[in-house]
Write an enzyme that holds these catalytic residues in place. Structure first.
Site, mmCIF file in Angstrom:
data_model
loop_
_atom_site.group_PDB
_atom_site.id
_atom_site.type_symbol
_atom_site.label_atom_id
_atom_site.label_comp_id
_atom_site.label_asym_id
_atom_site.label_seq_id
_atom_site.Cartn_x
_atom_site.Cartn_y
_atom_site.Cartn_z
ATOM 1 N N PHE A 94 35.464 18.634 5.050
ATOM 2 C CA PHE A 94 36.584 17.738 4.776
ATOM 3 C C PHE A 94 37.304 18.082 3.477
ATOM 4 O O PHE A 94 38.389 17.555 3.215
ATOM 5 C CB PHE A 94 36.089 16.289 4.713
ATOM 6 C CG PHE A 94 36.113 15.567 6.023
ATOM 7 C CD1 PHE A 94 37.064 14.588 6.283
ATOM 8 C CD2 PHE A 94 35.189 15.868 7.010
ATOM 9 C CE1 PHE A 94 37.083 13.912 7.493
ATOM 10 C CE2 PHE A 94 35.194 15.198 8.225
ATOM 11 C CZ PHE A 94 36.143 14.218 8.466
ATOM 12 N N GLU A 117 6.005 4.202 12.236
ATOM 13 C CA GLU A 117 7.205 3.926 11.447
ATOM 14 C C GLU A 117 7.961 5.215 11.172
ATOM 15 O O GLU A 117 9.189 5.284 11.326
ATOM 16 C CB GLU A 117 6.813 3.259 10.132
ATOM 17 C CG GLU A 117 7.968 3.091 9.157
ATOM 18 C CD GLU A 117 7.515 2.593 7.784
ATOM 19 O OE1 GLU A 117 8.357 2.602 6.858
ATOM 20 O OE2 GLU A 117 6.338 2.208 7.635
ATOM 21 N N ASP A 154 2.410 5.798 10.714
ATOM 22 C CA ASP A 154 2.712 6.959 11.555
ATOM 23 C C ASP A 154 3.852 6.646 12.520
ATOM 24 O O ASP A 154 4.806 7.420 12.657
ATOM 25 C CB ASP A 154 1.473 7.384 12.348
ATOM 26 C CG ASP A 154 0.382 7.965 11.468
ATOM 27 O OD1 ASP A 154 0.705 8.427 10.360
ATOM 28 O OD2 ASP A 154 -0.787 7.942 11.888
ATOM 29 N N MET A 209 5.159 -3.641 1.911
ATOM 30 C CA MET A 209 4.039 -2.878 1.368
ATOM 31 C C MET A 209 4.232 -2.589 -0.114
ATOM 32 O O MET A 209 3.355 -2.833 -0.927
ATOM 33 C CB MET A 209 3.888 -1.544 2.117
ATOM 34 C CG MET A 209 3.316 -1.646 3.500
ATOM 35 S SD MET A 209 2.844 -0.015 4.162
ATOM 36 C CE MET A 209 4.432 0.823 4.213
ATOM 37 N N GLU A 245 7.740 14.497 -0.391
ATOM 38 C CA GLU A 245 6.572 15.105 -1.026
ATOM 39 C C GLU A 245 5.272 14.590 -0.402
ATOM 40 O O GLU A 245 4.342 15.360 -0.133
ATOM 41 C CB GLU A 245 6.595 14.822 -2.530
ATOM 42 C CG GLU A 245 7.688 15.542 -3.303
ATOM 43 C CD GLU A 245 9.087 14.946 -3.099
ATOM 44 O OE1 GLU A 245 10.080 15.624 -3.416
ATOM 45 O OE2 GLU A 245 9.183 13.797 -2.616
#
EC number: 1.3.8.4
Length: 423
Positions: free
Chosen positions: A379, A283, A281, A164, A408
């Site tokens: 750690f 994904e 959605d 995309m 965002e």
């Protein structure tokens, strides 16, 4: 619903994980803490699925995770992909008739979680292959396309990807410039895609391009195409040197008069935005399993360490501040699990909302970054040394605040959903 036993069939034995024995202090990369799936509300079949997949991955992937990260290369990727195909998890939401497992999004999330627990980078590549590519074909492909591509993608013979984003079209994805011009029974693609997970390795890619440059709004002029490696005019640039998710290969895609058959349109011409947004959605939902796996990996390493490392004459896990860290990490993970699992269950029942698909990855991604930071703090100096995996967890977790829509943008999706109720 198909059982995990049926899913895996003759491919693997039915393994059962056991809780670690008393005094468990292993520092191996593939040490595990038990996951209480009674609290998580999973069925017996779903628990068995987790246990089976986890055992396989902790034996065959987790010991390689540090080297994959260090070298930015998974040398046995193709072989491992076929093993995942044999295990039955590449086409977990695909119909059985194409070689898939015919299970739901909750099972998909569980597998995504366990692969990411073993290796965040390989988990990301799995998500791009199984959800962004395979699931898009399942949901939007015609019968000829499904028969041609799904069996080899599901078996692991092929690696899949989705494209995309472009150099100047990330969050504003509908402003993409990749152009597809129709000539006879083909489309000629010209332009670039960027930040494409699995790009250097992919045999089959779902690619979005502009087929109507004059469309208003611009989203009405987008079409999804199935592009194959080796098509004339299609090439990839060198893989990117990333901060995290190293070994999950990412690159720029280059289209120079790339000739794609009209038969390779996924869905309909100029209707690609519907394929894109509905797929986004799901994904976000499936990829939310990635942060869950990373948080569990942090706990897998941190909790045993806190009960081995000593200071001031006692195990540091007995200090109240360290107990606070353990509590914070655990409760963040468990809260995220309930949200992600319940949204996945709702999607499996036909109730899938953009608001909550954005919400699960927004919350789990930001929690994963914080849990990774807390793990490093536990750690101490060792957390800052690359001989330990804590830095890798942090670098991998941060990706989920950026990919599949930034935090965002996810907040905008949620806010706009509420605003739409009061227009």
């Amino acid at each position: 619903m198909a059982t995990a036993t049926r899913l895996l069939g003759w491919r693997v034995a039915s393994w059962r994980m056991r809780p670690p024995p008393a005094g468990f202090v292993s520092q191996r990369a593939h040490s595990l803490l038990p996951v209480d799936d009674a609290i998580n509300g999973l069925s017996e079949e779903q628990r068995q699925l987790r246990q089976t997949v986890a055992k396989f991955l902790q034996e065959h992937l987790a010991p390689k995770a540090q080297e994959i990260d260090r070298s930015n290369e998974f040398k046995n990727l193709r072989e491992f992909w076929k093993q995942l195909g044999n295990l039955g998890v590449l086409g977990i939401t695909a119909p059985v008739q194409y070689g898939g497992s015919g299970l739901g999004y909750l099972e998909h999330v569980l597998v995504m979680e366990e692969i990411s627990r073993a290796s965040g980078a390989v988990g990301l590549s799995y998500g791009a292959h199984s959800n962004l590519c395979i699931n898009q074909l399942v949901r939007n492909g015609n019968e000829a396309q499904k028969e041609k591509y799904l069996p080899k993608l599901i078996s692991g013979e092929y690696i899949g990807a989705l494209a995309m984003s472009e150099p100047n079209a990330g969050s504003d994805v509908v402003s993409m410039k990749l152009k597809a011009e129709k000539k006879g029974n083909h489309y000629i693609l010209n332009g670039n895609k960027f930040w494409i997970t699995n790009g250097p390795d992919a045999d089959v890619l779902i690619v979005y391009a502009k087929t109507d440059l004059a469309a208003v709004p611009a989203s009405r002029g987008i079409t999804a195409f199935i592009v194959e490696k080796g098509m004339p005019g299609f090439s990839t640039s060198k893989k990117l040197d990333k901060l995290g998710m190293r070994g999950s290969n990412t690159c720029e895609l280059i289209f120079e008069d790339c000739k794609v058959p009209a038969a390779n349109i996924l869905g309909h011409e100029n209707k690609g935005v519907y394929v894109l947004m509905s797929g986004l959605d799901l994904e976000r939902l499936v990829l939310a399993g990635g942060p869950l796996g990373l948080m569990q990996a942090v706990l897998d390493h941190t909790i045993p360490y806190l009960h081995v490392r000593e200071a001031f004459g006692q195990k540091i896990g007995h200090f109240q501040l360290m107990q606070g860290k353990m509590a914070d990490m655990y409760t963040r993970l468990m809260a995220c699990r309930q949200y992600v699992y319940n949204v996945a269950k709702a999607c499996d029942e036909g109730h899938c909302t953009a608001k909550d698909c954005a919400g699960v990855i927004l919350y789990s991604a930001e929690c994963a970054t914080q849990v990774a930071l807390d793990g490093i703090q536990c750690f101490g100096g060792n957390g800052y040394i690359n001989d330990f995996p804590m830095g890798r967890f942090l670098r991998d977790a941060k990706l989920y605040e950026i990919g599949a829509g930034t935090s965002e943008v996810r907040r905008l999706v949620i806010g706009r959903a509420f605003n739409a109720d009061f227009h």
